[in-house]
Motif scaffolding. Structure first.
Motif: not given
Length: 291
Positions: A38, A72, A113, A241, A243-245, A248, A260
């Motif tokens: 991360d 990530s 970003e 993926m 981690k994002e779910h 968020q 995922c």
């Protein structure tokens, strides 16, 4: 013992989530496993040759190259056996700046970003820029070696100066990435296809057909140019993926696992912990508490 091919544990020796691996010469024998962490990462190359797989593409590594790698992001350096790369790598948690730089943190982190969004991770520095980046990295190393009770804080200030310098380079003009590393024409498009179909399952024959090569050639070439097997890469992307779910939304663990492409909830828990060192629930709690 089964070895995780993608997990890298970063030790923060300074007592803060910030580490410098200074002027380290890599070789195929001592290169770290595929990176999946991360923390944001900056790599500066002093000399040598090699290539690095980042996200979906392959780049050359040579003197004066600087790589900006958001957390990530799957990446793997592939050093040249005869002339290995010597580089410095800085790792730091994005939350570190949020807690120390106040309102300026988002500006200091915007570079990462943009790199993630544009998928441009490399900048080739001219001679003057190389000198300035190398001097800032030298200063950080000096502070860590001093061991003074304010050394970690002083090193962090140098990191912020480095990020300001890189942000100003971006503002002055788009990155000059230099030459990309050679690779098969199908690699990038096939990896994008993999990313788009993680939930639906991945078949080696289908992917080989998509690339217009035999399954055996696909497997060999994929491993050669990415440093990973197809299975390892797909697993890393599924964890990213997930981690994002987890961060968020408030989906159930079963819903995250299904979204995922994990075979089952136990498979999700097992593979997530294998690659990250923590459970999905603990990861969600940690990330939510730091926001």
């Amino acid at each position: 013992m089964e070895r995780s091919p993608v997990r890298t544990t970063i030790q923060a020796e300074s007592g803060i989530p910030f580490r410098l691996v200074y002027s380290d010469t890599k070789s195929p024998q001592n290169e770290l496993p595929d990176h999946l962490h991360d923390w944001h990462e900056i790599i500066y190359v002093y000399r040598g040759q090699g290539s690095i797989f980042i996200d979906t593409g392959l780049e050359n590594m040579q003197e004066g190259d600087l790589f900006i790698i958001p957390g990530s992001t799957v990446h793997r350096a592939l050093p040249d056996a005869g002339n290995p790369v010597t580089s410095s790598a800085l790792f730091f948690s994005p939350g570190l700046l949020a807690s120390t730089a106040g309102g300026a943190a988002s500006s200091l982190l915007s570079l990462f970003e943009r790199c993630r969004k544009q998928r441009v991770y490399k900048r080739h520095l001219n001679t003057e820029e190389q000198s300035q980046v190398a001097a800032l990295i030298d200063d950080i190393q000096t502070e860590f070696q001093l061991g003074h009770h304010l050394s970690a804080h002083a090193a962090l200030l140098r990191l912020q100066l480095l990020l300001i310098f890189l942000e100003r380079l971006e503002a002055a003009g788009p990155a000059n990435p230099g030459k990309s590393a050679p690779g098969p024409s199908w690699l990038s498009s096939t990896i994008s296809h993999i990313d788009d179909n993680l939930r639906n399952g991945l078949s080696l024959p289908e992917l080989a057909q998509h690339a217009s090569v035999s399954p055996a050639h696909f497997s060999r070439a994929f491993k050669r140019y990415t440093g990973m097997t197809l299975t390892d890469y797909a697993l890393a992307r599924r964890v990213i993926m997930a981690k994002e779910h987890l961060v968020q939304g408030d989906e159930t663990m079963a819903a995250v696992a299904d979204a995922c492409g994990f075979d089952s909830l136990p498979h999700f828990y097992r593979q997530f912990k294998k690659l990250t060192g923590t459970t999905p629930a603990a990861y969600r709690r940690t990330m939510n508490s730091s926001r």
